[in-house]
Design a protein around this motif. Structure first.
Motif, mmCIF file in Angstrom:
data_model
loop_
_atom_site.group_PDB
_atom_site.id
_atom_site.type_symbol
_atom_site.label_atom_id
_atom_site.label_comp_id
_atom_site.label_asym_id
_atom_site.label_seq_id
_atom_site.Cartn_x
_atom_site.Cartn_y
_atom_site.Cartn_z
ATOM 1 N N ALA A 144 1.015 -1.127 0.115
ATOM 2 C CA ALA A 144 0.171 0.039 0.104
ATOM 3 C C ALA A 144 0.959 1.346 0.040
ATOM 4 O O ALA A 144 1.889 1.229 0.830
ATOM 5 C CB ALA A 144 -0.809 0.114 1.225
ATOM 6 N N GLN A 145 0.401 2.335 -0.616
ATOM 7 C CA GLN A 145 1.155 3.484 -0.658
ATOM 8 C C GLN A 145 0.858 4.463 0.695
ATOM 9 O O GLN A 145 0.011 4.310 1.052
ATOM 10 C CB GLN A 145 0.733 4.417 -1.916
ATOM 11 C CG GLN A 145 1.377 5.614 -2.084
ATOM 12 C CD GLN A 145 0.915 6.515 -3.182
ATOM 13 O OE1 GLN A 145 0.040 5.979 -3.823
ATOM 14 N NE2 GLN A 145 1.504 7.464 -3.545
ATOM 15 N N PRO A 146 1.950 4.873 1.062
ATOM 16 C CA PRO A 146 1.771 5.564 2.305
ATOM 17 C C PRO A 146 0.930 6.836 2.011
ATOM 18 O O PRO A 146 0.832 7.297 0.979
ATOM 19 C CB PRO A 146 3.335 6.300 2.267
ATOM 20 C CG PRO A 146 4.155 5.163 1.601
ATOM 21 C CD PRO A 146 3.572 4.811 0.596
ATOM 22 N N THR A 147 0.360 7.118 3.204
ATOM 23 C CA THR A 147 -0.626 8.343 3.011
ATOM 24 C C THR A 147 -0.364 9.589 3.576
ATOM 25 O O THR A 147 -1.348 10.355 3.716
ATOM 26 C CB THR A 147 -2.069 7.805 3.735
ATOM 27 O OG1 THR A 147 -1.611 7.635 5.227
ATOM 28 C CG2 THR A 147 -2.661 6.295 3.040
ATOM 29 N N ASP A 148 0.730 9.897 3.720
ATOM 30 C CA ASP A 148 1.293 11.204 4.198
ATOM 31 C C ASP A 148 0.951 12.270 3.336
ATOM 32 O O ASP A 148 1.673 12.241 2.253
ATOM 33 C CB ASP A 148 2.753 11.143 4.726
ATOM 34 C CG ASP A 148 3.308 12.289 5.241
ATOM 35 O OD1 ASP A 148 2.478 13.311 5.455
ATOM 36 O OD2 ASP A 148 4.420 12.259 6.027
ATOM 37 N N PRO A 149 0.051 13.259 3.321
ATOM 38 C CA PRO A 149 0.017 14.156 2.510
ATOM 39 C C PRO A 149 0.931 15.157 2.159
ATOM 40 O O PRO A 149 0.636 15.866 1.298
ATOM 41 C CB PRO A 149 -1.648 14.847 3.059
ATOM 42 C CG PRO A 149 -1.572 14.590 4.604
ATOM 43 C CD PRO A 149 -0.802 13.256 4.653
#
Length: 125
Positions: A99-104
């Motif tokens: 899964a791709q990291p979700t840090d905006p």
């Protein structure tokens, strides 16, 4: 406007064209994909293969684009696989094995050689 994808003999999308809605209307003013296919064949030849597609993905799961594949069993257009390690999900979309990291605040890029996400700023330019 309706959209139709021309397929090669091996179900690869060759092109997508726009067809006026009126070309799809039957005698009862109902839209018919078959009439759209017949219209496309009248323009490009009876030996051509056509499937309807839609921008909002209500027809055949994904909007067709050149190079996509039409999967007859799934009745879906499959986008071009972005990386060998990615997996086709039930919605006919490719997803990474991690899964791709979700840090905006950060941008990540897929590193296929190591099958992981890396910070965009850490990539050599």
């Amino acid at each position: 406007m309706a959209h139709f994808a021309e397929l090669s003999n091996d179900n690869i999308v060759v092109r997508v064209i726009v067809v006026a809605d009126q070309e799809l209307l039957d005698d009862s003013q109902n839209e018919s994909e078959e009439l759209g296919v017949a219209f496309c064949k009248s323009l490009f030849g009876e030996d051509t293969i056509w499937k309807q597609t839609s921008f909002n993905s209500t027809i055949r799961k994904n909007f067709a684009g050149s190079g996509c594949t039409y999967d007859e069993d799934k009745d879906a257009f499959i986008p071009i696989k972005p990386f060998p390690s990615w997996i086709l999900n039930d919605a006919c979309q490719w997803e990474p094995p991690v899964a791709q990291p979700t840090d905006p605040e950060k941008m990540y890029l897929w590193d296929e050689a190591n099958t992981k996400w890396i910070l965009a700023e850490s990539v050599d330019e």
